[in-house]
Scaffold this motif. Structure first.
Motif, PDB file in Angstrom:
ATOM      1  N   GLU A 424       0.983  -1.188   0.163  1.00 17.18           N
ATOM      2  CA  GLU A 424       0.215   0.020  -0.088  1.00 17.18           C
ATOM      3  C   GLU A 424       0.826   1.324   0.069  1.00 17.18           C
ATOM      4  OE1 GLU A 424      -2.423  -0.201   3.530  1.00 17.18           O
ATOM      5  OE2 GLU A 424      -3.943  -1.577   2.537  1.00 17.18           O
ATOM      6  N   PRO A 425       0.493   2.622  -0.554  1.00 15.53           N
ATOM      7  CA  PRO A 425       0.977   3.655  -0.404  1.00 15.53           C
ATOM      8  C   PRO A 425       1.631   3.888   1.098  1.00 15.53           C
ATOM      9  CG  PRO A 425      -0.755   3.776  -1.796  1.00 15.53           C
ATOM     10  CD  PRO A 425      -1.051   2.462  -1.160  1.00 15.53           C
ATOM     11  N   MET A 426       2.759   4.435   0.830  1.00 16.11           N
ATOM     12  CA  MET A 426       3.498   4.626   2.186  1.00 16.11           C
ATOM     13  C   MET A 426       2.698   5.967   2.835  1.00 16.11           C
ATOM     14  SD  MET A 426       7.243   5.997   3.265  1.00 16.11           S
ATOM     15  CE  MET A 426       8.028   4.051   3.630  1.00 16.11           C
ATOM     16  N   MET A 460       2.854   3.642  -7.880  1.00 14.48           N
ATOM     17  CA  MET A 460       3.737   2.570  -7.820  1.00 14.48           C
ATOM     18  C   MET A 460       3.305   1.355  -8.277  1.00 14.48           C
ATOM     19  SD  MET A 460       6.978   2.102  -7.366  1.00 14.48           S
ATOM     20  CE  MET A 460       7.754   3.435  -6.885  1.00 14.48           C
ATOM     21  N   GLU A 461       2.118   1.100  -7.801  1.00 15.72           N
ATOM     22  CA  GLU A 461       1.688  -0.250  -8.243  1.00 15.72           C
ATOM     23  C   GLU A 461       1.832  -0.682  -9.471  1.00 15.72           C
ATOM     24  OE1 GLU A 461      -2.304  -3.001  -7.202  1.00 15.72           O
ATOM     25  OE2 GLU A 461      -2.210  -0.941  -6.476  1.00 15.72           O
ATOM     26  N   VAL A 464       5.367  -0.913 -10.968  1.00 17.37           N
ATOM     27  CA  VAL A 464       5.754  -2.167 -10.533  1.00 17.37           C
ATOM     28  C   VAL A 464       5.192  -3.444 -11.526  1.00 17.37           C
ATOM     29  CG1 VAL A 464       6.170  -4.117  -8.967  1.00 17.37           C
ATOM     30  CG2 VAL A 464       6.677  -1.912  -8.213  1.00 17.37           C
ATOM     31  N   ALA A 465       4.053  -3.382 -11.857  1.00 18.97           N
ATOM     32  CA  ALA A 465       3.255  -4.223 -12.870  1.00 18.97           C
ATOM     33  C   ALA A 465       3.786  -4.062 -14.219  1.00 18.97           C
ATOM     34  CB  ALA A 465       1.821  -3.971 -12.774  1.00 18.97           C
ATOM     35  N   ASN A 466       4.172  -2.804 -14.572  1.00 18.30           N
ATOM     36  CA  ASN A 466       4.648  -2.544 -15.742  1.00 18.30           C
ATOM     37  C   ASN A 466       6.131  -2.810 -16.139  1.00 18.30           C
ATOM     38  OD1 ASN A 466       2.040  -1.885 -16.499  1.00 18.30           O
ATOM     39  ND2 ASN A 466       2.354   0.388 -16.941  1.00 18.30           N
ATOM     40  N   GLY A 470      11.299  -1.436  -9.375  1.00 23.32           N
ATOM     41  CA  GLY A 470      11.875  -2.707  -8.452  1.00 23.32           C
ATOM     42  C   GLY A 470      10.673  -3.200  -7.607  1.00 23.32           C
ATOM     43  N   LYS A 471      10.919  -4.630  -7.397  1.00 20.80           N
ATOM     44  CA  LYS A 471       9.811  -4.935  -6.382  1.00 20.80           C
ATOM     45  C   LYS A 471      10.255  -4.779  -5.074  1.00 20.80           C
ATOM     46  CE  LYS A 471       8.502  -8.046  -9.346  1.00 20.80           C
ATOM     47  NZ  LYS A 471       6.904  -8.178  -9.873  1.00 20.80           N
ATOM     48  N   ASP A 472      11.104  -3.642  -4.748  1.00 20.86           N
ATOM     49  CA  ASP A 472      10.969  -2.978  -3.354  1.00 20.86           C
ATOM     50  C   ASP A 472       9.982  -1.936  -3.304  1.00 20.86           C
ATOM     51  OD1 ASP A 472      12.031  -0.985  -5.058  1.00 20.86           O
ATOM     52  OD2 ASP A 472      13.701  -0.581  -4.025  1.00 20.86           O
TER      53      ASP A 472
END
Length: 535
Positions: A424-426, A460-461, A464-466, A470-472
């Motif tokens: 989730e967003p920070m 960011m979701e 990462v999906a695109n 990075g996975k972090d």
């Protein structure tokens, strides 16, 4: 040996015991151990919300090592004033006319005829933005340096941008595509600043660097940097100590358009003692420069072109030499990447303001971008007032060192953290952005909301999906950097468009005023020329 008895009920008992233990663990509230925050291990998150996030202490501030990075801006101003008063003059035809022995700081080498033609931009031809996240300019002086940047881009004049940041832009991420986009629109070529030597050169795709005989140090290694070199950092964040024969070769690549060849270049270094250095162009042209020792920044400026490769070698006098790097490309739009991993911006205060000012006199930055804050944000921390005070000082410090440049604070990027409900967003993002925007407003600087620009692209979701991050769920990659760079370039284009519109409005107003004045003059002339009736 199997005894024929059924033990499966023991497996169920073991499973039940494990579930009971996990349920008990999930009831343990979040706590800190040794300064490390531990979150709740809640296996019942889909059924029970313990409200831990709401219970987070909003008043606690992020820990900062402010004492270690203390800066006295009044002393900085005094140091710059002393440097300006004591600066030795460049050689003249009559050195005896000066009180100081002449010191040459710029060594010029013309290898061809440089194209100095200006190519004004037609604002109507600027690429449109799909979703625009505009730059917020808080200038109150009426002579915004950001407006001056827009005017220079509109006129086709050379523009130089420095982007100071952390690992978010390491390896020329984001800046490579910002540079390409601006050069495609406003002209220019070359990859910008490349350090003399660095352990990270292999990660950068936009320039191929081979170096030997150098020992590099970055500003985050300040305490382990040899003491004589600690006062030699400028905003690049890197210094390199050579041995005799140390050399570096930079070569353009095809990782982005307009990198190879470039039209001009400059090499930056110190030579406190007499030295002899050799410069090579395209592995075919070579020239040796004898440098008289002095405690000032030196540059070897190469003009003309084309330049496919550039080399620098310390032939003699290595003990007095400090190497910084080369800037490839001097015309059109230039973007220099000054990234240092783990830097939250406070390391700026460890740079030498006199060296920064000398670099500004040589390079002439029109815009300094501050991309920091990602390393400061923490989940659950909502008070960043102490960091905001440091950003205010960063802006003031940059202005002292680069007085003609606009300052743009880049808000932190979107970032996600793992929670009981997944990524989730920070929760700290809007508070950090408010801190950065507030600091920019307090100093009359500019601000650009990076997280909002990323949010317009799905956040960011989606990055990462695109495969753009990075996975972090923290760091974008080159693909993500391209998307953010295009959004920032769109914001700059928008400023240029508005500048063109305001310029056209001024022209029309002046034209209307001139027409009114001409009409009045004509009316007066006709009245004076009219025959006088005799009664």
């Amino acid at each position: 040996m199997y005894d024929g008895k059924d033990y499966t009920h023991r497996s169920w008992l073991a499973a039940a015991a494990l579930i009971a233990v996990l349920v008990c663990v999930s009831l343990i509230p979040p706590r800190s151990v040794g300064g490390v925050s531990l979150r709740r291990a809640n296996i019942l998150s889909d059924l029970i919300d313990f409200g831990d996030e709401e219970a987070a202490p909003a008043a606690s501030q992020v820990p900062l090592d402010e004492e270690e990075f203390r800066i006295d801006l009044e002393k900085v101003a005094e140091q710059l004033a002393r440097h300006s008063a004591a600066a030795p003059p460049e050689p003249t035809e009559s050195p005896a006319d000066t009180l100081f022995a002449p010191v040459q700081t710029t060594f010029e080498w013309t290898i061809g005829t440089a194209d100095t033609t200006l190519h004004p931009v037609c604002a109507n031809n600027l690429p449109p933005a799909d979703v625009l996240q505009p730059i917020e300019d808080f200038d109150t002086t009426g002579s915004s340096p950001l407006q001056a940047l827009y005017d220079k881009l509109l006129d086709g004049r050379p523009v130089r941008i420095a982007v100071l940041g952390d690992s978010f832009i390491e390896g020329d991420i984001l800046t490579a595509d910002l540079r390409e986009t601006l050069q495609e629109t406003y002209g220019g070529s070359g990859t910008g600043f490349a350090p003399m030597a660095s352990p990270l050169t292999g990660f950068r795709r936009t320039v191929r660097t081979s170096a030997k005989g150098w020992t590099p140090y970055n500003i985050m290694q300040y305490k382990t940097t040899p003491r004589p070199l600690r006062s030699d950092f400028f905003v690049s964040g890197w210094v390199c100590r050579p041995e005799n024969g140390a050399q570096t070769r930079w070569e353009g690549t095809d990782a982005r358009r307009r990198l190879d060849p470039c039209e001009g270049a400059r090499i930056l270094f110190l030579s406190r003692g007499d030295s002899r250095v050799e410069v090579g162009i395209n592995d075919t042209l070579h020239r040796t420069f004898t440098v008289r020792g002095a405690d000032v920044l030196r540059q070897i400026a190469v003009s003309g072109g084309p330049i496919h490769s550039l080399s620098f070698r310390v032939a003699e006098g290595a003990p007095g030499v400090v190497g910084y790097g080369a800037l490839l490309g001097t015309a059109g739009a230039g973007v220099d990447n000054y990234s240092v991993r783990s830097n939250n911006g406070q390391a700026l205060f460890r740079t030498n303001p006199a060296l920064n000012a000398q670099a500004q006199a040589m390079i002439g930055y029109d815009l300094v971008v501050l991309q920091y804050g990602l390393n400061i944000m923490q989940q659950g921390i909502r008070n960043y007032a102490n960091y905001g005070a440091q950003i205010v000082k960063m802006i003031a410090y940059v202005r002292q060192c680069f007085p003609s440049a606009a300052v743009l604070v880049m808000g932190v990027s979107d970032r996600s953290v793992r929670t009981d409900r997944g990524f989730e967003p920070m929760d700290a993002i809007p508070y950090m952005i408010a801190c950065q925007r507030g600091a920019a407003a307090a100093q009359g600087a500019a601000f650009w909301d990076t997280a909002a620009a990323m949010g317009a692209m799905g956040g960011m979701e989606r990055f990462v999906a695109n495969g753009w991050a990075g996975k972090d769920y923290t760091h974008i990659n080159f693909a993500g950097g391209r998307e953010v760079a295009r959004a920032l370039a769109d914001a700059l284009h928008d400023g240029v468009r508005r500048s063109a519109h305001e310029r056209e409005e001024r022209r029309l107003r002046e034209e209307r005023s001139q027409c009114v004045a001409d009409s009045l003059r004509q009316a007066v002339r006709e009245r004076l020329m009219a025959p006088v009736a005799i009664k």
